[in-house]
Design a protein around this motif. Structure first.
Motif, PDB file in Angstrom:
ATOM      1  N   LEU A   1       0.805  -1.220   0.000  1.00  0.00           N
ATOM      2  CA  LEU A   1       0.000   0.000   0.000  1.00  0.00           C
ATOM      3  C   LEU A   1       0.847   1.285   0.000  1.00  0.00           C
ATOM      4  CD1 LEU A   1      -2.875   1.071  -0.064  1.00  0.00           C
ATOM      5  CD2 LEU A   1      -2.907   0.987   2.441  1.00  0.00           C
ATOM      6  N   PRO A   2       1.919   1.397   0.826  1.00  0.00           N
ATOM      7  CA  PRO A   2       2.730   2.624   0.782  1.00  0.00           C
ATOM      8  C   PRO A   2       3.327   2.888  -0.600  1.00  0.00           C
ATOM      9  CG  PRO A   2       3.230   1.365   2.760  1.00  0.00           C
ATOM     10  CD  PRO A   2       2.381   0.484   1.894  1.00  0.00           C
ATOM     11  N   GLU A   3       3.724   1.815  -1.293  1.00  0.00           N
ATOM     12  CA  GLU A   3       4.280   1.965  -2.637  1.00  0.00           C
ATOM     13  C   GLU A   3       3.187   2.351  -3.634  1.00  0.00           C
ATOM     14  OE1 GLU A   3       7.289  -0.386  -5.711  1.00  0.00           O
ATOM     15  OE2 GLU A   3       6.650  -1.325  -3.829  1.00  0.00           O
ATOM     16  N   GLN A   4       1.987   1.791  -3.444  1.00  0.00           N
ATOM     17  CA  GLN A   4       0.854   2.198  -4.287  1.00  0.00           C
ATOM     18  C   GLN A   4       0.644   3.703  -4.201  1.00  0.00           C
ATOM     19  OE1 GLN A   4      -2.813   0.028  -3.623  1.00  0.00           O
ATOM     20  NE2 GLN A   4      -1.688  -1.812  -3.023  1.00  0.00           N
ATOM     21  N   LYS A   5       0.631   4.222  -2.948  1.00  0.00           N
ATOM     22  CA  LYS A   5       0.380   5.648  -2.731  1.00  0.00           C
ATOM     23  C   LYS A   5       1.481   6.502  -3.358  1.00  0.00           C
ATOM     24  CE  LYS A   5      -2.385   5.122   1.488  1.00  0.00           C
ATOM     25  NZ  LYS A   5      -3.617   5.697   0.876  1.00  0.00           N
ATOM     26  N   LYS A   6       2.719   6.049  -3.281  1.00  0.00           N
ATOM     27  CA  LYS A   6       3.836   6.797  -3.862  1.00  0.00           C
ATOM     28  C   LYS A   6       3.726   6.830  -5.380  1.00  0.00           C
ATOM     29  CE  LYS A   6       7.652   9.105  -3.433  1.00  0.00           C
ATOM     30  NZ  LYS A   6       7.672  10.415  -2.750  1.00  0.00           N
ATOM     31  N   ILE A   7       3.399   5.689  -5.980  1.00  0.00           N
ATOM     32  CA  ILE A   7       3.213   5.623  -7.437  1.00  0.00           C
ATOM     33  C   ILE A   7       2.086   6.562  -7.861  1.00  0.00           C
ATOM     34  CG2 ILE A   7       2.461   4.133  -9.334  1.00  0.00           C
ATOM     35  CD1 ILE A   7       3.896   1.817  -7.887  1.00  0.00           C
ATOM     36  N   ALA A   8       0.962   6.514  -7.120  1.00  0.00           N
ATOM     37  CA  ALA A   8      -0.183   7.370  -7.432  1.00  0.00           C
ATOM     38  C   ALA A   8       0.188   8.847  -7.303  1.00  0.00           C
ATOM     39  CB  ALA A   8      -1.354   7.031  -6.516  1.00  0.00           C
ATOM     40  N   GLU A   9       1.002   9.176  -6.276  1.00  0.00           N
ATOM     41  CA  GLU A   9       1.405  10.569  -6.054  1.00  0.00           C
ATOM     42  C   GLU A   9       2.245  11.092  -7.223  1.00  0.00           C
ATOM     43  OE1 GLU A   9       4.446  12.891  -3.046  1.00  0.00           O
ATOM     44  OE2 GLU A   9       3.390  11.118  -2.301  1.00  0.00           O
ATOM     45  N   ILE A  10       3.197  10.274  -7.687  1.00  0.00           N
ATOM     46  CA  ILE A  10       4.066  10.689  -8.788  1.00  0.00           C
ATOM     47  C   ILE A  10       3.267  10.855 -10.080  1.00  0.00           C
ATOM     48  CG2 ILE A  10       5.976   9.934 -10.272  1.00  0.00           C
ATOM     49  CD1 ILE A  10       7.161   8.575  -7.773  1.00  0.00           C
ATOM     50  N   LEU A  11       2.417   9.883 -10.389  1.00  0.00           N
ATOM     51  CA  LEU A  11       1.633   9.958 -11.625  1.00  0.00           C
ATOM     52  C   LEU A  11       0.627  11.103 -11.579  1.00  0.00           C
ATOM     53  CD1 LEU A  11       1.040   6.159 -12.329  1.00  0.00           C
ATOM     54  CD2 LEU A  11       2.696   7.694 -13.398  1.00  0.00           C
ATOM     55  N   SER A  12       0.078  11.398 -10.394  1.00  0.00           N
ATOM     56  CA  SER A  12      -0.855  12.518 -10.258  1.00  0.00           C
ATOM     57  C   SER A  12      -0.148  13.843 -10.514  1.00  0.00           C
ATOM     58  CB  SER A  12      -1.477  12.523  -8.856  1.00  0.00           C
ATOM     59  OG  SER A  12      -2.285  11.377  -8.668  1.00  0.00           O
ATOM     60  N   ALA A  13       1.111  13.957 -10.039  1.00  0.00           N
ATOM     61  CA  ALA A  13       1.885  15.170 -10.282  1.00  0.00           C
ATOM     62  C   ALA A  13       2.103  15.381 -11.778  1.00  0.00           C
ATOM     63  CB  ALA A  13       3.228  15.094  -9.551  1.00  0.00           C
TER      64      ALA A  13
ATOM     65  N   ASP B   1       0.127  14.248 -14.113  1.00  0.00           N
ATOM     66  CA  ASP B   1      -1.177  14.611 -14.675  1.00  0.00           C
ATOM     67  C   ASP B   1      -1.458  16.104 -14.512  1.00  0.00           C
ATOM     68  OD1 ASP B   1      -2.178  12.438 -15.952  1.00  0.00           O
ATOM     69  OD2 ASP B   1      -3.354  11.693 -14.271  1.00  0.00           O
ATOM     70  N   MET B   2      -1.104  16.656 -13.352  1.00  0.00           N
ATOM     71  CA  MET B   2      -1.305  18.085 -13.112  1.00  0.00           C
ATOM     72  C   MET B   2      -0.478  18.920 -14.092  1.00  0.00           C
ATOM     73  SD  MET B   2      -1.420  18.315  -8.947  1.00  0.00           S
ATOM     74  CE  MET B   2      -1.513  20.104  -8.992  1.00  0.00           C
ATOM     75  N   ALA B   3       0.776  18.490 -14.323  1.00  0.00           N
ATOM     76  CA  ALA B   3       1.636  19.200 -15.268  1.00  0.00           C
ATOM     77  C   ALA B   3       1.064  19.133 -16.685  1.00  0.00           C
ATOM     78  CB  ALA B   3       3.047  18.609 -15.230  1.00  0.00           C
ATOM     79  N   ILE B   4       0.559  17.942 -17.042  1.00  0.00           N
ATOM     80  CA  ILE B   4      -0.030  17.778 -18.379  1.00  0.00           C
ATOM     81  C   ILE B   4      -1.286  18.631 -18.520  1.00  0.00           C
ATOM     82  CG2 ILE B   4      -1.203  16.112 -19.888  1.00  0.00           C
ATOM     83  CD1 ILE B   4       0.786  13.998 -18.784  1.00  0.00           C
ATOM     84  N   GLU B   5      -2.083  18.726 -17.440  1.00  0.00           N
ATOM     85  CA  GLU B   5      -3.288  19.545 -17.476  1.00  0.00           C
ATOM     86  C   GLU B   5      -2.951  21.016 -17.698  1.00  0.00           C
ATOM     87  OE1 GLU B   5      -7.206  20.580 -14.698  1.00  0.00           O
ATOM     88  OE2 GLU B   5      -5.728  19.113 -14.039  1.00  0.00           O
TER      89      GLU B   5
END
Length: 214
Positions: free
Chosen positions: A69-81, A83-87
């Protein structure tokens, strides 16, 4: 797949499958289901011809890579960042697209002209001096393609340029990922694309999406 993360009352519409994660980060699961690997697996579950469906019974059989789970959250955090840049980049592209449309409107109506040509149009809706109007039927051969998306025994294999290929692109190029199907010799003779052809979207759920060219 998209993760619903806002605390706002909302309901899923028709043709939607809902996953309620258990001990899994919802954003990670969303990214995982959208990955190329999972997309290929999902496509194999599709059923139907003219309209392709996927059912919950098939989706239940999908296997998803699941780190702690901690690694899931880290992966999600990086990919979300990302996504924000792409937006943010998308908003910049959108602004430039609007500027381009305004320039097109000026150039294609003769309100703005280059110095080496004549004066621009002085009245709205009136073409500038030296311009003519022509019916599309007089300057182009217009035809509706009748090639379906199915494969039939005895027909030749072809690449199909479909609705979304036209809708999502200003230009059609040979390196695009076209759909595979078959066509009769008569269809190939009538509907093969030639360099310089223009295609438009014929059907849509909204008026704005009809007649989009590429």
């Amino acid at each position: 797949c998209v993760a619903y993360t806002k605390n706002v009352e909302a309901y899923a519409g028709g043709d939607i499958v809902i996953f309620s994660p258990k001990k899994v980060d919802c954003i990670y699961l969303s990214y995982s289901l959208n990955s190329d690997l999972m997309t290929r697996h999902r496509r194999k579950l599709g059923q139907g011809h003219s309209v392709v469906h996927v059912y919950s019974s098939g989706l239940k059989k999908l296997h998803v890579p699941l780190p702690p789970l901690p690694e899931q959250k880290k992966i999600a955090e990086i990919l979300s960042a990302w996504d924000m840049a792409i937006e943010l980049l998308g908003k910049l592209v959108d602004a430039k697209t609007k500027l381009k449309k305004a320039l097109m409107q000026q150039l294609l109506t003769g309100k703005l002209r280059f110095k080496e040509f004549r004066k621009p149009s002085e009245k709205n809706g009136v073409p500038p001096k030296g311009w003519n109007e022509a019916a599309l039927n007089d300057i182009a051969e217009i035809k509706f393609s009748g090639v379906d998306k199915k494969s039939h025994i005895g027909q030749r294999k072809v690449y199909l340029c479909n609705y979304m290929d036209v809708y999502n692109n200003n230009y059609i190029t040979a390196d695009m990922d076209f759909m595979h199907a078959t066509a009769s010799d008569n269809e190939i003779e009538k509907f093969s694309l030639e360099i310089g052809d223009i295609m438009i979207t014929k059907d849509s759920e909204t008026p704005d999406d009809i007649g989009v060219p590429s």
